[in-house]
Design an enzyme around this catalytic site. Sequence first.
Site, PDB file in Angstrom:
ATOM      1  N   LYS A 246       0.831  -1.202   0.000  1.00 47.94           N
ATOM      2  CA  LYS A 246       0.000   0.000   0.000  1.00 47.94           C
ATOM      3  C   LYS A 246       0.872   1.261   0.000  1.00 47.94           C
ATOM      4  O   LYS A 246       2.066   1.176   0.348  1.00 47.94           O
ATOM      5  CB  LYS A 246      -0.932  -0.012   1.213  1.00 47.94           C
ATOM      6  CG  LYS A 246      -0.200   0.012   2.545  1.00 47.94           C
ATOM      7  CD  LYS A 246      -1.145  -0.338   3.699  1.00 47.94           C
ATOM      8  CE  LYS A 246      -0.408  -0.321   5.023  1.00 47.94           C
ATOM      9  NZ  LYS A 246      -1.178  -0.983   6.093  1.00 47.94           N
TER      10      LYS A 246
ATOM     11  N   TYR B 231      17.530  31.249   6.383  1.00 51.10           N
ATOM     12  CA  TYR B 231      16.393  32.036   6.851  1.00 51.10           C
ATOM     13  C   TYR B 231      16.416  32.166   8.375  1.00 51.10           C
ATOM     14  O   TYR B 231      16.691  31.181   9.073  1.00 51.10           O
ATOM     15  CB  TYR B 231      15.077  31.336   6.486  1.00 51.10           C
ATOM     16  CG  TYR B 231      14.731  31.398   5.024  1.00 51.10           C
ATOM     17  CD1 TYR B 231      14.586  32.606   4.375  1.00 51.10           C
ATOM     18  CD2 TYR B 231      14.529  30.217   4.307  1.00 51.10           C
ATOM     19  CE1 TYR B 231      14.255  32.640   3.027  1.00 51.10           C
ATOM     20  CE2 TYR B 231      14.188  30.246   2.967  1.00 51.10           C
ATOM     21  CZ  TYR B 231      14.060  31.461   2.331  1.00 51.10           C
ATOM     22  OH  TYR B 231      13.725  31.500   1.026  1.00 51.10           O
TER      23      TYR B 231
END
Length: 394
Positions: free
Chosen positions: A44, A271
């Site tokens: 899956k 940042y």
Amino acid sequence: MKLDSENFPLRPAWTEIDLGKLRRNLQLIRRDLPPAVKLLAVVKDEAYGHGALDVARVAVEEGAWGFGLSTLEEAVHLREGGITAPLLLLGERQEAELEWCVTHDLTVCVNEPHTVRKLAKKAAEFGKQVPVHVKIHTGMSRYGVRWDEALPLIEKVVAEKSLSLEGVMTHFSQSDETDKSFAKLQLARFNDVLHALEQRKIYVKLRHTCNSGGYLDLPHAHLDMVRPGILLYGVFPSQVCRQLPGIEPVMSVKAKIAAIQKLKPGEVVGYGMRYTAKTERRIAILPIGYGDGFPRVRNEGCALIHGQRAPLIGGIAMDALMVDITDIPQAQMWEEAVLMGKQGHDEITVRDIAKLKNSVTYDVLTNWRLRLRRKSVNSHTESVKPHLGTAATK
Ligand SMILES: *Cc1c(COP(=O)(O)O)cnc(C)c1O
């Protein structure tokens, strides 16, 4: 030029899927299991991010009986890719999906009488006898009919001529921890249902309960088939479960150095200026970030370059992260860094990344974004079985 053509230049950041290791893991699991116990490989969510079709092709060659999937799309994708083995859809189906299940020969888990009736009707319409597995909830309270209410549903399946009761199954809520008492209670409830079926002379070909944890630690629960997922991909469901020697992780995450900067004392990185150099530093920029599924850390974690740990500095960006390579002076542009996996004698494990993310290994494997293209390697290693005197003449 097409995106999927072989010479399309890969981004310098990618997930690497070692199909040779997958094959080896499957062989080790197959060898560890009694021959009569079937293997349902759970693929899956794109085989936990490894690519379901590639994984299924290898698993078929290594003796998997069938595949466990979650959504209709996943199952249809495998059928269209040429996988003819049984495909078991775990979970519940919407009514509109049932016709697709019948026409694509998918095996459906049934949890409730409405689906049984509708599926039987569809199967009859197409003149087919469709195998179903009844899912029994024995304590997890997710999918499945309650263990103490399961018999009437099973009898309904048996009564439908266009359905055949191929399997009954349950799922453990805790199978990989040291304390197995709840798993044992669940197994006892499941066995009660099996016993009641025997008394009614209802024969079930495939009785199955085990995910990876159950397969490793609850041999009494193997019954006719086991359903490992994460272990196929070389990751143990927990650190306290039985360790099968030789199992190795199949997925690595890699990137190439895309810029190098020199920092003077006092200069900052990234940042928010989350890192300030105390002394002269040399740093490498890797073109991979949280937009690829890397945890959004700052000044935490590392990459392997030349087999050495390069600590991550500053905050990671959407598309880039910075690592300190002051102690790896030989590192150059476009050389390979490993963000998850082995390089030289060192390894950054899936669990290491899970810790950075405050999450579990399952989440790490399945959450690398698809813009990080998958590169499969070693698809043909060890697949050659010695057939003495045949095919060797070509
Ligand atoms: C996902 C899943 C498995 C596989 O679980 P792992 O812990 O990855 O081995 C098995 N059975 C069911 C019903 C599942 O949903």
